[in-house]
Design an enzyme around this catalytic site. Structure first.
Site, short mmCIF file in Angstrom:
data_model
loop_
_atom_site.label_atom_id
_atom_site.label_comp_id
_atom_site.label_asym_id
_atom_site.label_seq_id
_atom_site.Cartn_x
_atom_site.Cartn_y
_atom_site.Cartn_z
N ASP A 315 -12.82 -60.83 -44.34
CA ASP A 315 -12.25 -59.56 -43.93
C ASP A 315 -12.28 -58.62 -45.13
OD1 ASP A 315 -10.55 -57.70 -42.38
OD2 ASP A 315 -9.00 -58.32 -43.79
N ASP A 317 -10.40 -54.90 -45.49
CA ASP A 317 -9.14 -54.22 -45.83
C ASP A 317 -7.99 -55.22 -45.99
OD1 ASP A 317 -10.72 -52.08 -45.38
OD2 ASP A 317 -9.50 -51.15 -43.83
N ASP A 523 -6.30 -61.53 -43.62
CA ASP A 523 -4.88 -61.30 -43.92
C ASP A 523 -4.05 -60.92 -42.71
OD1 ASP A 523 -6.05 -58.63 -43.70
OD2 ASP A 523 -4.18 -57.90 -44.57
#
Length: 592
Positions: A315, A317, A523
């Site tokens: 991922d 961001d 996240d």
């Protein structure tokens, strides 16, 4: 203790087995069980035995024998599980039948098991996360027993015995699904929807269960032709064990058994061809279920020395990129080391292709990438020797798309707009200036973010309860909504895990001589599918929200630090630990 001469007469009586089973056990099974007990003793941890066999092959009886001998004669703590115990409830399968295909209402094939529950149960036993509830399935009622009647395990377990007809089964290539294997497929699955769904479920979710198995045993039928008679005998045995009232419920007659086994035919036949070379103990059976041969792998087969190829799916961001400023300075040394060691770093993001191209330039990254939460995979042309099947050429990329285009999802949102007029703003509504205001991006980056191809981001401003209603109504229209750190992403039935699996298969096809190991990094909740799918998962702590709700506990790492600092820390910890090589050492980034 001489295991070959132990008395199992009480076992035979309990399970209504003939005296000849004593000889069968002594000559074939007891030596193997003795080896397993020795292996468990040396491993000094919980081990899991997987037993595969076609319908009626005797795998359940062998599983019960293993439990009996390991418990009674080795004083080991053993839990017996059947893949059948993890069937979805009758109500859940009815919903599958109504929502996807009528044949899914019938238990049996991949896609009718609760694999998440199976993985969680076994993982909890392995890691001693007590109490552990053991589900059981009532075949006479074609439904799971009530939760309150489940067995509760509260003590350490030495051995888990798991048996199932499709343990170790492999998905087939799409082209193999076209030709029906029986009249059930020909007449009731004319559009291949059932076959494709079952095959996809087998490809995506079952390998994560199979990897928990340490020792594999297969009872190999000579062919599928004899399975009907074996399954009929199995049903008659079940019938004899039930009361008269129970016999009137879900016990099948000969005609029903004949139809029932057709659900199993395709995967059973493929498993008979593919699994024997992979198991630790292969028992070959004749038509009367007598063992004719035991094959054991050589030591080199068991401990393969094939080279390992890592793939890092990440991922962006909040994971590789700092949540607040999108910087990744603290990950640069680790990224450099990965590239030097030919380990691809594959961006997996909610961002558009245009946005990812900008990031890849700054990262000096030339590998494939996954956009818009798994809606499509972009592969640079000529990255692989030939164009992958199912992709189209788009600019300088081969593109594999999983959902319909953006305009379709915008039309669904617009159907609900009058009801929620002041509660949300889409990227299309906001325009470039609005996207800049919502994201803090510069004008060039905002223009790239606006170039969605497969979905529509929604910024929700209204009541939180209304948001859940909005999501539910979009779901009812066929949309799939993922909640990211800032936006709702409205698209189709795609996710990062499905795209990860597809791309991993492409890598494996091009390098069959290597063992692919995948690491997924994320996240937030919209990373869950790929964190569950990969061989290893790294969860990055966030300064603005809690950890995503992950079911797995096996091969799971949670970073100490936020963002790129935690990214470098976790990647180093996982890959260094697995490679065990002095020649490969990832720098740990700037952790000062």
């Amino acid at each position: 203790m001489d295991m070959l001469n132990i008395d199992i007469s009480d076992f035979l009586q309990k399970h209504q087995l003939p005296d000849s089973y004593q000889t069968l056990a002594r000559d074939w099974y007891l030596p193997i069980i003795e080896e397993i007990a020795t292996h468990q003793n040396s491993a000094k941890r919980t081990i899991t035995i997987g037993i595969n066999g076609a319908q009626g092959s005797g795998k359940s009886t062998l599983a019960q024998l293993a439990v009996y001998v390991l418990t009674q004669h080795y004083s080991l703590s053993v839990v017996s599980l059947s893949l059948d115990d993890f069937y979805f409830t009758r109500q859940e399968r009815t919903q599958l039948g109504q929502g996807i295909h009528p044949l899914l209402a019938t238990r049996g094939v991949p896609g009718t098991h609760d694999i998440t529950l199976a993985r969680r149960t076994i993982t909890q036993l392995i890691h001693q996360q007590f109490p552990v509830s053991i589900p059981r399935f009532n075949k006479a009622e074609d439904d799971r027993f009530p939760v309150e009647s489940a067995e509760i395990i509260t003590h350490p377990v030495d051995v888990i015995v798991l048996e199932g007809w499709c343990l170790g089964a492999e998905a087939q290539h799409e082209s193999s699904l076209i030709q029906p294997v029986n009249d059930l497929e020909e007449t009731e699955d004319k559009d291949l929807a059932w076959r494709r769904y079952v095959n996809e479920q087998l490809a995506r979710f079952y390998p994560k269960l199979f990897e928990l198995i340490d020792i594999w045993i297969m009872l190999k039928a000579p062919s599928f032709d004899c399975v009907f008679q074996w399954r009929l005998e199995q049903e008659n045995k079940l019938k004899r064990s039930l009361s008269e009232s129970d016999k009137q419920t879900q016990i099948m007659d000969e005609k029903a058994v004949g139809r029932f086994i057709k659900f199993y035919q395709r995967i059973t036949e493929n498993t008979l061809n593919t699994l024997p070379k992979k198991v630790n103990y292969l028992f070959e059976l004749d038509e009367n279920r007598q063992i004719t041969k035991l094959t054991r792998p050589t030591q080199s087969t068991l401990n393969t020395d094939l080279p390992c190829q890592w793939l890092v799916f990440t991922d962006m961001d909040g994971s590789l990129l700092d949540h607040h400023n999108y910087h990744f300075d603290e990950a640069i040394p680790t990224l450099t080391a990965l590239e030097q060691n030919h380990i691809p770093v594959i961006p997996v993001t909610s961002k558009t292709a245009a946005e990812v191209e900008l990031i890849r330039d700054s990262l000096a990254n030339h590998h494939p990438f996954i956009i818009e939460n798994g809606a499509a995979v972009y592969i640079p042309q000529d990255y692989f020797e030939k164009q992958p099947e199912g992709t189209e050429k788009r600019g300088k990329y081969w593109v594999k798309s999983f959902v319909q285009p953006r305009s379709y999802w915008q039309s669904l949102i617009n159907q609900l707009r009058p009801k929620y007029q002041n509660d949300f703003v889409t990227f299309a509504d906001a325009g470039i200036d609005g996207i800049i205001a919502m994201t803090g991006l510069n004008v060039h980056a905002a223009a790239c973010a606006a170039r969605r191809e497969f979905g529509e981001p929604v910024s929700w401003h209204g009541n939180g309860n209304l948001k859940q209603q909005f999501i539910a109504e979009l779901n009812a229209l066929g949309a799939n909504i993922l909640e990211g750190g800032r936006f709702l992403h409205v698209s189709g039935q795609c996710d990062k895990g499905r795209a990860l699996k597809w791309l991993t298969d492409m890598y494996q096809n091009t390098m069959p001589e290597q063992v692919i190991q995948t690491l997924a990094i994320g996240d937030s909740q919209n990373d869950k599918a790929m964190l569950e799918q990969a061989d290893h998962a790294l969860v990055i702590r966030s300064p603005v929200h809690g950890l995503p709700d992950i079911d797995r506990t096996h091969n799971l790492t949670v970073s100490t630090f936020f963002g790129p600092k935690g990214w470098a820390e976790g990647v180093t910890q996982i890959i260094d630990a697995k490679l065990h090589s002095d020649s490969f050492n990832l720098p740990r980034g700037n952790h000062g």
